[in-house]
Design a protein around this motif. Structure first.
Motif, PDB file in Angstrom:
ATOM      1  N   GLU A  54      13.741   7.819  -2.812  1.00 23.94           N
ATOM      2  CA  GLU A  54      12.970   8.516  -1.776  1.00 23.94           C
ATOM      3  C   GLU A  54      13.145   7.904  -0.396  1.00 23.94           C
ATOM      4  O   GLU A  54      12.810   8.527   0.622  1.00 23.94           O
ATOM      5  CB  GLU A  54      11.487   8.528  -2.152  1.00 23.94           C
ATOM      6  N   LEU A  55      13.678   6.673  -0.324  1.00 25.81           N
ATOM      7  CA  LEU A  55      13.964   6.067   0.982  1.00 25.81           C
ATOM      8  C   LEU A  55      14.920   6.938   1.793  1.00 25.81           C
ATOM      9  O   LEU A  55      14.940   6.875   3.022  1.00 25.81           O
ATOM     10  CB  LEU A  55      14.582   4.677   0.797  1.00 25.81           C
ATOM     11  N   ALA A  56      15.709   7.737   1.117  1.00 25.56           N
ATOM     12  CA  ALA A  56      16.682   8.589   1.805  1.00 25.56           C
ATOM     13  C   ALA A  56      15.994   9.619   2.698  1.00 25.56           C
ATOM     14  O   ALA A  56      16.631  10.163   3.615  1.00 25.56           O
ATOM     15  CB  ALA A  56      17.580   9.286   0.788  1.00 25.56           C
TER      16      ALA A  56
ATOM     17  N   ILE B  43       8.281  -0.812  -4.501  1.00 23.65           N
ATOM     18  CA  ILE B  43       8.105  -0.009  -3.295  1.00 23.65           C
ATOM     19  C   ILE B  43       7.568   1.354  -3.721  1.00 23.65           C
ATOM     20  O   ILE B  43       8.177   2.018  -4.564  1.00 23.65           O
ATOM     21  CB  ILE B  43       9.434   0.165  -2.543  1.00 23.65           C
ATOM     22  N   PRO B  44       6.436   1.796  -3.199  1.00 24.06           N
ATOM     23  CA  PRO B  44       5.885   3.094  -3.608  1.00 24.06           C
ATOM     24  C   PRO B  44       6.879   4.229  -3.332  1.00 24.06           C
ATOM     25  O   PRO B  44       7.557   4.254  -2.300  1.00 24.06           O
ATOM     26  CB  PRO B  44       4.631   3.243  -2.724  1.00 24.06           C
ATOM     27  N   LYS B  45       6.961   5.161  -4.255  1.00 27.52           N
ATOM     28  CA  LYS B  45       7.909   6.264  -4.094  1.00 27.52           C
ATOM     29  C   LYS B  45       7.557   7.180  -2.931  1.00 27.52           C
ATOM     30  O   LYS B  45       8.430   7.861  -2.382  1.00 27.52           O
ATOM     31  CB  LYS B  45       8.007   7.067  -5.395  1.00 27.52           C
ATOM     32  N   ASN B  46       6.273   7.183  -2.541  1.00 26.99           N
ATOM     33  CA  ASN B  46       5.927   8.046  -1.414  1.00 26.99           C
ATOM     34  C   ASN B  46       6.277   7.408  -0.076  1.00 26.99           C
ATOM     35  O   ASN B  46       5.848   7.882   0.972  1.00 26.99           O
ATOM     36  CB  ASN B  46       4.453   8.450  -1.453  1.00 26.99           C
ATOM     37  N   ILE B  47       7.098   6.353  -0.095  1.00 30.04           N
ATOM     38  CA  ILE B  47       7.633   5.799   1.141  1.00 30.04           C
ATOM     39  C   ILE B  47       8.383   6.876   1.915  1.00 30.04           C
ATOM     40  O   ILE B  47       8.461   6.848   3.145  1.00 30.04           O
ATOM     41  CB  ILE B  47       8.577   4.597   0.832  1.00 30.04           C
TER      42      ILE B  47
ATOM     43  N   GLY C 196      11.642 -11.583   1.946  1.00 27.60           N
ATOM     44  CA  GLY C 196      10.862 -12.797   1.765  1.00 27.60           C
ATOM     45  C   GLY C 196       9.583 -12.603   0.988  1.00 27.60           C
ATOM     46  O   GLY C 196       8.575 -13.265   1.254  1.00 27.60           O
ATOM     47  N   ASN C 197       9.593 -11.692   0.016  1.00 24.76           N
ATOM     48  CA  ASN C 197       8.447 -11.474  -0.856  1.00 24.76           C
ATOM     49  C   ASN C 197       8.918 -11.569  -2.308  1.00 24.76           C
ATOM     50  O   ASN C 197       9.941 -12.191  -2.595  1.00 24.76           O
ATOM     51  CB  ASN C 197       7.814 -10.111  -0.561  1.00 24.76           C
ATOM     52  N   SER C 198       8.163 -10.960  -3.213  1.00 19.60           N
ATOM     53  CA  SER C 198       8.548 -10.946  -4.628  1.00 19.60           C
ATOM     54  C   SER C 198       8.558  -9.522  -5.168  1.00 19.60           C
ATOM     55  O   SER C 198       8.192  -9.276  -6.319  1.00 19.60           O
ATOM     56  CB  SER C 198       7.591 -11.818  -5.452  1.00 19.60           C
ATOM     57  N   PHE C 199       8.951  -8.576  -4.339  1.00 22.08           N
ATOM     58  CA  PHE C 199       9.065  -7.198  -4.796  1.00 22.08           C
ATOM     59  C   PHE C 199      10.121  -7.103  -5.893  1.00 22.08           C
ATOM     60  O   PHE C 199      11.126  -7.821  -5.873  1.00 22.08           O
ATOM     61  CB  PHE C 199       9.451  -6.278  -3.635  1.00 22.08           C
TER      62      PHE C 199
ATOM     63  N   PRO D  75       0.822  -1.214   0.000  1.00 23.21           N
ATOM     64  CA  PRO D  75       0.000   0.000   0.000  1.00 23.21           C
ATOM     65  C   PRO D  75       0.854   1.260   0.000  1.00 23.21           C
ATOM     66  O   PRO D  75       1.987   1.263   0.483  1.00 23.21           O
ATOM     67  CB  PRO D  75      -0.796  -0.115   1.307  1.00 23.21           C
ATOM     68  N   ASP D  76       0.290   2.333  -0.553  1.00 25.97           N
ATOM     69  CA  ASP D  76       0.941   3.625  -0.466  1.00 25.97           C
ATOM     70  C   ASP D  76       0.912   4.107   0.984  1.00 25.97           C
ATOM     71  O   ASP D  76      -0.086   3.934   1.689  1.00 25.97           O
ATOM     72  CB  ASP D  76       0.211   4.655  -1.336  1.00 25.97           C
TER      73      ASP D  76
END
Length: 362
Positions: free
Chosen positions: A248-250, A221-225, A238-241, A198-199
């Motif tokens: 944007e994680l920074a 991974i949504p950019k608005n993380i 342990g997923n399939s991302f 989810p966002d």
């Protein structure tokens, strides 16, 4: 104390607090407890209690907190719970079975429910959202199935622990759409959720822990993380991302643990991760990352764990990274590293490389 809990306890009709915790009764809770209509707080935890919860608990019209955690209680949760003004249910660490009664949705004063570490089955009651004060939901380590209900009406929700169950379907966007900005911890690991992540909207500004590990999630991974600026733990392993890890994680400058291993991520590792000065654990192993180890990683001076093995990285480890003093540092064996604690042989088959879309044609 040992033996039975005396039935004469029911004659204490003016009793407001009952504390018999940390004993070794090896006995059941007497049905006479239902006569204690003035009882406000019951602390029966870790007392060696067994048997079932008496239905007479529904007669406790003054009860606010009822603790029976850490006992040997069995059977179903009584539907009569819904008749009480309880604020806190702490029933974790027993052997309760059966489904969670829908009547819990009638408890308008309920602000915390701990049903973790039991053997509960069935679905999560959809009417939990009708408990307006509910802020803390813990139902992990059970055998719950079905999908997550819409909890967007719970404006006070802060802690949501549903990990280690058998929950399916997608993680609803509504979980992060509440008008409340108080959501701090979401733990959904070790389930069978699918779909995308989810966002994280502006409502997630206080989110500190997001654990979606070991599910069947996919996509990017949504950019608005980056809006989750208070995030300390992001665990997606342990997923399939797939796709690249967003720069944007920074913006999540409080991050202490970033677990992305065992997915399908590709592209180069963003050097901006090196700006996360509070990072202590970084696991990127078993993906399809290419290129070299970012030079900015040498700035992660409190890093304790770094795993990069199982990728398609080239080059060597910079000497400056060895000065950090990383406790657990693992790479592939074809990468030269003087300070690594271990390495993994890189021997990928064509079909394994195909998992990341790597072209092996000459």
């Amino acid at each position: 104390l040992t033996g039975d809990v005396p039935t004469l306890i029911g004659s204490l009709t003016r009793l407001e607090m009952l504390g018999i915790y940390e004993n070794d009764f090896s006995a059941s809770i007497p049905t006479e407890i239902g006569y204690l209509t003035s009882l406000q707080n019951a602390f029966l935890d870790s007392a060696g209690l067994e048997g079932t919860l008496p239905t007479e608990i529904g007669n406790l019209q003054s009860i606010e907190e009822f603790q029976v955690y850490g006992n040997l209680l069995t059977g179903a949760l009584p539907t009569e719970l819904g008749l009480t003004p309880l604020r806190k249910i702490r029933f974790y660490g027993n052997f309760f079975s059966g489904s969670i009664p829908e009547e819990i949705g009638l408890m308008s004063n309920l602000d915390a429910i701990y049903l973790d570490d039991n053997a509960l089955t069935g679905t999560i009651p959809g009417n939990l959202s009708t408990c307006p004060m509910l802020a803390d939901i813990r139902m992990y380590n059970n055998q719950l199935t079905g999908t997550l209900p819409d909890l967007s009406m719970l404006d006070n929700l802060a802690l949501f622990y549903m990990d280690h169950n058998f929950l399916t379907g997608s993680i609803p966007q509504s979980l992060f759409n509440s008008s409340s900005s108080g959501l701090t911890d979401v733990q959904l690991q070790m389930n069978k959720f699918d779909g995308s992540m989810p966002d994280l909207l502006e409502n997630a500004i206080l989110l500190k822990t997001l654990n979606l590990a070991n599910n069947n999630l996919e996509g990017t991974i949504p950019k608005n993380i980056g809006t989750a600026k208070a995030l300390k733990k992001l665990l997606l392993y342990g997923n399939s991302f797939d796709g690249t890890v967003p720069d944007e994680l920074a913006f999540c400058s409080e991050l202490e643990s970033l677990g992305l291993h065992d997915n399908r991520f590709t592209g180069t590792i963003s050097g901006l991760i090196g700006s996360l000065s509070k990072l202590q654990n970084l696991t990127l192993s078993d993906n399809g990352f290419t290129g070299t180890i970012p030079t900015l990683f040498k700035n992660l001076d409190i890093l304790q764990q770094l795993s990069l093995e199982g990728n398609l990285l080239t080059g060597d480890v910079y000497p400056e990274m060895c000065e950090i003093g990383i406790n657990t540092f693992t790479v592939d064996c074809d990468i030269e590293c003087d300070c690594c604690s271990g390495c993994s042989e890189m021997d990928l088959l064509i079909d394994e490389l195909g998992r990341y879309g790597v072209d092996e044609s000459p």
